[in-house]
Design a protein around this motif. Structure first.
Motif, mmCIF file in Angstrom:
data_model
loop_
_atom_site.group_PDB
_atom_site.id
_atom_site.type_symbol
_atom_site.label_atom_id
_atom_site.label_comp_id
_atom_site.label_asym_id
_atom_site.label_seq_id
_atom_site.Cartn_x
_atom_site.Cartn_y
_atom_site.Cartn_z
ATOM 1 N N GLY A 45 -5.952 -1.552 20.395
ATOM 2 C CA GLY A 45 -4.813 -2.443 20.626
ATOM 3 C C GLY A 45 -3.467 -1.769 20.657
ATOM 4 N N GLY A 46 -3.424 -0.464 20.484
ATOM 5 C CA GLY A 46 -2.153 0.254 20.490
ATOM 6 C C GLY A 46 -1.550 0.318 21.881
ATOM 7 N N ARG A 47 -0.263 0.235 21.952
ATOM 8 C CA ARG A 47 0.494 0.349 23.201
ATOM 9 C C ARG A 47 1.615 1.358 22.991
ATOM 10 N NH1 ARG A 47 -3.490 -1.137 24.654
ATOM 11 N NH2 ARG A 47 -4.092 -3.119 25.516
ATOM 12 N N PRO A 48 2.150 1.916 24.061
ATOM 13 C CA PRO A 48 3.255 2.869 23.908
ATOM 14 C C PRO A 48 4.411 2.261 23.117
ATOM 15 C CG PRO A 48 2.423 2.915 26.141
ATOM 16 C CD PRO A 48 1.773 1.726 25.459
ATOM 17 N N VAL A 49 4.980 3.069 22.253
ATOM 18 C CA VAL A 49 6.116 2.647 21.438
ATOM 19 C C VAL A 49 7.316 3.474 21.859
ATOM 20 C CG1 VAL A 49 7.047 2.499 19.102
ATOM 21 C CG2 VAL A 49 4.624 1.984 19.524
ATOM 22 N N TRP A 50 8.358 2.787 22.305
ATOM 23 C CA TRP A 50 9.594 3.427 22.756
ATOM 24 C C TRP A 50 10.573 3.449 21.591
ATOM 25 C CZ3 TRP A 50 11.080 4.598 28.035
ATOM 26 C CH2 TRP A 50 10.014 4.498 28.935
ATOM 27 N N LEU A 51 11.067 4.634 21.291
ATOM 28 C CA LEU A 51 12.016 4.828 20.199
ATOM 29 C C LEU A 51 13.288 5.421 20.782
ATOM 30 C CD1 LEU A 51 9.368 6.477 17.891
ATOM 31 C CD2 LEU A 51 10.280 4.173 17.606
ATOM 32 N N THR A 77 12.931 1.293 17.429
ATOM 33 C CA THR A 77 12.070 0.723 18.461
ATOM 34 C C THR A 77 12.871 -0.172 19.405
ATOM 35 O OG1 THR A 77 10.215 0.763 16.923
ATOM 36 C CG2 THR A 77 9.980 -0.640 18.844
ATOM 37 N N PHE A 78 12.586 -0.032 20.695
ATOM 38 C CA PHE A 78 13.193 -0.911 21.691
ATOM 39 C C PHE A 78 12.188 -1.147 22.810
ATOM 40 C CE2 PHE A 78 14.019 3.191 23.534
ATOM 41 C CZ PHE A 78 14.099 3.001 24.903
ATOM 42 N N THR A 79 12.452 -2.172 23.595
ATOM 43 C CA THR A 79 11.600 -2.488 24.736
ATOM 44 C C THR A 79 12.396 -2.253 26.005
ATOM 45 O OG1 THR A 79 10.449 -4.161 23.436
ATOM 46 C CG2 THR A 79 10.190 -4.275 25.835
ATOM 47 N N VAL A 119 15.578 9.401 23.672
ATOM 48 C CA VAL A 119 14.388 8.553 23.674
ATOM 49 C C VAL A 119 13.131 9.391 23.456
ATOM 50 C CG1 VAL A 119 12.973 7.014 25.105
ATOM 51 C CG2 VAL A 119 15.475 6.841 25.171
ATOM 52 N N ILE A 120 12.253 8.862 22.607
ATOM 53 C CA ILE A 120 10.924 9.440 22.378
ATOM 54 C C ILE A 120 9.926 8.302 22.532
ATOM 55 C CG2 ILE A 120 9.370 10.490 20.690
ATOM 56 C CD1 ILE A 120 11.809 11.917 19.485
ATOM 57 N N VAL A 121 8.897 8.530 23.356
ATOM 58 C CA VAL A 121 7.860 7.525 23.565
ATOM 59 C C VAL A 121 6.559 8.058 22.969
ATOM 60 C CG1 VAL A 121 6.632 6.100 25.251
ATOM 61 C CG2 VAL A 121 8.995 6.819 25.717
ATOM 62 N N VAL A 122 5.951 7.258 22.107
ATOM 63 C CA VAL A 122 4.676 7.624 21.497
ATOM 64 C C VAL A 122 3.594 6.798 22.182
ATOM 65 C CG1 VAL A 122 3.349 7.781 19.359
ATOM 66 C CG2 VAL A 122 5.840 8.070 19.301
ATOM 67 N N GLN A 123 2.755 7.486 22.954
ATOM 68 C CA GLN A 123 1.677 6.820 23.673
ATOM 69 C C GLN A 123 0.383 6.984 22.881
ATOM 70 O OE1 GLN A 123 3.130 9.074 27.280
ATOM 71 N NE2 GLN A 123 2.168 7.302 28.259
ATOM 72 N N PRO A 124 -0.400 5.912 22.750
ATOM 73 C CA PRO A 124 -1.606 5.991 21.934
ATOM 74 C C PRO A 124 -2.678 6.879 22.551
ATOM 75 C CG PRO A 124 -1.514 3.898 23.077
ATOM 76 C CD PRO A 124 -0.216 4.598 23.363
ATOM 77 N N SER A 125 -3.550 7.364 21.693
ATOM 78 C CA SER A 125 -4.744 8.061 22.151
ATOM 79 C C SER A 125 -5.669 7.014 22.779
ATOM 80 C CB SER A 125 -5.443 8.707 20.961
ATOM 81 O OG SER A 125 -5.917 7.698 20.079
ATOM 82 N N PRO A 126 -6.706 7.429 23.484
ATOM 83 C CA PRO A 126 -7.660 6.442 24.008
ATOM 84 C C PRO A 126 -8.239 5.548 22.903
ATOM 85 C CG PRO A 126 -7.992 8.527 25.122
ATOM 86 C CD PRO A 126 -7.003 8.777 23.998
ATOM 87 N N ALA A 127 -8.524 6.111 21.736
ATOM 88 C CA ALA A 127 -9.036 5.300 20.628
ATOM 89 C C ALA A 127 -7.978 4.321 20.140
ATOM 90 C CB ALA A 127 -9.500 6.197 19.483
ATOM 91 N N ASP A 148 15.230 13.280 10.130
ATOM 92 C CA ASP A 148 14.392 12.415 9.298
ATOM 93 C C ASP A 148 13.569 11.473 10.181
ATOM 94 O OD1 ASP A 148 15.298 13.542 6.940
ATOM 95 O OD2 ASP A 148 16.840 12.001 6.625
ATOM 96 N N ALA A 149 14.163 10.947 11.229
ATOM 97 C CA ALA A 149 13.422 10.080 12.151
ATOM 98 C C ALA A 149 12.317 10.866 12.843
ATOM 99 C CB ALA A 149 14.370 9.467 13.178
ATOM 100 N N THR A 150 12.621 12.089 13.230
ATOM 101 C CA THR A 150 11.609 12.931 13.854
ATOM 102 C C THR A 150 10.457 13.175 12.880
ATOM 103 O OG1 THR A 150 13.350 13.997 15.153
ATOM 104 C CG2 THR A 150 11.236 15.123 15.059
#
Length: 136
Positions: free
Chosen positions: A83-89, A123-125, A70-78, A96-98
């Protein structure tokens, strides 16, 4: 989710608040339970590719073992303000995915740039309980 796209070659300005990339390296993720991937090289590659662009950290088990690696991409403050929210992968078991994750984060990540369409496959929730451990 509302997203504002940035131009393909842009990166956050130096000193700007950055995305945070959390890489699960506990229990199943980053272990022989997920064969065929050099887990240390994947983490090292993310850190090298995103040096100065995003914070990359490893964490113990995120308790999403059915999506191992699992890799989680959390948005910057901007990105969060846009409207960005953490994306769980999950199941990020190939380089290639990396590379796709790296390219997206270089363009601004959640809220500031649309992810490559291929990342929809990863992506998953996670459950609210699991999300709260990282996002809370």
């Amino acid at each position: 989710m509302s997203r504002r796209s940035r131009s393909a070659g842009s990166t956050p300005p130096p000193g700007a608040a950055r995305c945070t990339i959390t890489v699960c390296r506990g229990c199943c993720c980053g272990s022989a339970k997920v064969p065929g991937l050099d887990h240390a090289a994947q983490l090292r590659g993310l850190r090298q590719a995103l040096d100065g662009v995003a914070a990359v950290r490893a964490t113990d088990c995120l308790d999403a073992c059915e999506q191992a690696n699992v890799i989680v991409v959390q948005p910057s403050p901007a990105g969060r303000a846009a409207g960005g929210r953490p994306v769980w992968l999950g199941l990020v078991n190939d380089l290639d995915a990396t590379a796709d994750i790296t390219a997206w984060v270089e363009r601004g990540g959640p809220g500031l740039a649309d992810p490559p369409d291929i990342l929809d496959l990863y992506t998953f929730t996670p459950s609210r309980r699991i999300r709260g451990r990282l996002e809370g």
